[in-house]
Motif scaffolding. Sequence first.
Motif, PDB file in Angstrom:
ATOM      1  N   GLY A 194       0.817  -1.207   0.000  1.00 16.78           N
ATOM      2  CA  GLY A 194       0.000   0.000   0.000  1.00 16.78           C
ATOM      3  C   GLY A 194       0.853   1.259   0.000  1.00 16.78           C
ATOM      4  O   GLY A 194       2.067   1.215  -0.115  1.00 16.78           O
ATOM      5  N   ALA A 195       0.194   2.388   0.110  1.00 14.51           N
ATOM      6  CA  ALA A 195       0.882   3.678   0.151  1.00 14.51           C
ATOM      7  C   ALA A 195       1.403   3.917   1.563  1.00 14.51           C
ATOM      8  O   ALA A 195       0.742   3.598   2.537  1.00 14.51           O
ATOM      9  CB  ALA A 195      -0.074   4.780  -0.271  1.00 14.51           C
ATOM     10  N   ASN A 196       2.620   4.482   1.651  1.00  7.95           N
ATOM     11  CA  ASN A 196       3.205   4.753   2.961  1.00  7.95           C
ATOM     12  C   ASN A 196       3.975   6.074   2.936  1.00  7.95           C
ATOM     13  O   ASN A 196       4.066   6.729   1.901  1.00  7.95           O
ATOM     14  CB  ASN A 196       4.108   3.594   3.392  1.00  7.95           C
ATOM     15  N   GLU A 197       4.526   6.458   4.066  1.00  8.12           N
ATOM     16  CA  GLU A 197       5.239   7.730   4.185  1.00  8.12           C
ATOM     17  C   GLU A 197       6.487   7.776   3.309  1.00  8.12           C
ATOM     18  O   GLU A 197       6.872   8.835   2.819  1.00  8.12           O
ATOM     19  CB  GLU A 197       5.617   7.994   5.654  1.00  8.12           C
ATOM     20  N   HIS A 198       7.128   6.629   3.106  1.00  9.19           N
ATOM     21  CA  HIS A 198       8.316   6.553   2.250  1.00  9.19           C
ATOM     22  C   HIS A 198       7.945   6.951   0.818  1.00  9.19           C
ATOM     23  O   HIS A 198       8.650   7.727   0.174  1.00  9.19           O
ATOM     24  CB  HIS A 198       8.878   5.128   2.305  1.00  9.19           C
ATOM     25  N   LEU A 199       6.831   6.437   0.326  1.00  7.68           N
ATOM     26  CA  LEU A 199       6.347   6.768  -1.017  1.00  7.68           C
ATOM     27  C   LEU A 199       5.983   8.246  -1.100  1.00  7.68           C
ATOM     28  O   LEU A 199       6.303   8.913  -2.097  1.00  7.68           O
ATOM     29  CB  LEU A 199       5.133   5.903  -1.357  1.00  7.68           C
ATOM     30  N   VAL A 200       5.358   8.779  -0.076  1.00 11.90           N
ATOM     31  CA  VAL A 200       4.968  10.189  -0.051  1.00 11.90           C
ATOM     32  C   VAL A 200       6.196  11.083  -0.163  1.00 11.90           C
ATOM     33  O   VAL A 200       6.195  12.071  -0.911  1.00 11.90           O
ATOM     34  CB  VAL A 200       4.166  10.519   1.232  1.00 11.90           C
ATOM     35  N   ARG A 201       7.261  10.750   0.542  1.00  8.15           N
ATOM     36  CA  ARG A 201       8.494  11.543   0.497  1.00  8.15           C
ATOM     37  C   ARG A 201       9.068  11.568  -0.920  1.00  8.15           C
ATOM     38  O   ARG A 201       9.454  12.618  -1.433  1.00  8.15           O
ATOM     39  CB  ARG A 201       9.515  11.004   1.489  1.00  8.15           C
ATOM     40  N   HIS A 202       9.094  10.410  -1.576  1.00  4.99           N
ATOM     41  CA  HIS A 202       9.631  10.334  -2.936  1.00  4.99           C
ATOM     42  C   HIS A 202       8.738  11.080  -3.931  1.00  4.99           C
ATOM     43  O   HIS A 202       9.239  11.730  -4.852  1.00  4.99           O
ATOM     44  CB  HIS A 202       9.808   8.883  -3.373  1.00  4.99           C
ATOM     45  N   ILE A 203       7.426  10.992  -3.758  1.00  2.00           N
ATOM     46  CA  ILE A 203       6.515  11.714  -4.645  1.00  2.00           C
ATOM     47  C   ILE A 203       6.686  13.219  -4.464  1.00  2.00           C
ATOM     48  O   ILE A 203       6.692  13.971  -5.443  1.00  2.00           O
ATOM     49  CB  ILE A 203       5.056  11.278  -4.403  1.00  2.00           C
ATOM     50  N   ASN A 204       6.862  13.675  -3.229  1.00  4.91           N
ATOM     51  CA  ASN A 204       7.098  15.102  -2.983  1.00  4.91           C
ATOM     52  C   ASN A 204       8.330  15.598  -3.717  1.00  4.91           C
ATOM     53  O   ASN A 204       8.324  16.683  -4.297  1.00  4.91           O
ATOM     54  CB  ASN A 204       7.248  15.375  -1.481  1.00  4.91           C
ATOM     55  N   GLU A 205       9.403  14.817  -3.677  1.00  6.35           N
ATOM     56  CA  GLU A 205      10.634  15.210  -4.360  1.00  6.35           C
ATOM     57  C   GLU A 205      10.439  15.240  -5.871  1.00  6.35           C
ATOM     58  O   GLU A 205      10.879  16.171  -6.550  1.00  6.35           O
ATOM     59  CB  GLU A 205      11.768  14.248  -4.003  1.00  6.35           C
ATOM     60  N   ALA A 206       9.770  14.237  -6.418  1.00  6.41           N
ATOM     61  CA  ALA A 206       9.593  14.142  -7.867  1.00  6.41           C
ATOM     62  C   ALA A 206       8.602  15.186  -8.386  1.00  6.41           C
ATOM     63  O   ALA A 206       8.812  15.761  -9.463  1.00  6.41           O
ATOM     64  CB  ALA A 206       9.123  12.746  -8.247  1.00  6.41           C
ATOM     65  N   ILE A 207       7.553  15.451  -7.635  1.00  2.00           N
ATOM     66  CA  ILE A 207       6.528  16.376  -8.121  1.00  2.00           C
ATOM     67  C   ILE A 207       7.025  17.813  -8.099  1.00  2.00           C
ATOM     68  O   ILE A 207       6.550  18.646  -8.863  1.00  2.00           O
ATOM     69  CB  ILE A 207       5.203  16.196  -7.335  1.00  2.00           C
TER      70      ILE A 207
END
Length: 96
Positions: free
Chosen positions: A27-40
């Motif tokens: 599922g979605a987790n904080e690790h994924l959120v951090r990477h999406i923030n950097e990429a977006i």
Amino acid sequence: MLTGKQKRFLRAEAHHLQPIFQVGKGGANEHLVRHINEAIEVRELLKVSVLNNCLEDPKEVGQWLADETGAELVQVIGKTIILYKESKEHKTIELP
């Protein structure tokens, strides 16, 4: 908040993009959120793919990711999520 015209424009822009993140069994987790923030911040517009083995609903995952990253949820179609967030330093997309 995006208008319908802006969402339509962003969907057209995202059509040729490939998903750069995948949400899988965990599922979605904080690790994924951090990477999406950097990429977006660099790309402004990106796609996230929800794999078949993910037990969560793609619409719920999309809304959660949008809330956590501060991005706008442009569209969830099938198992593909499109997110948009205006970049502070690398602004490339001009919304109508």
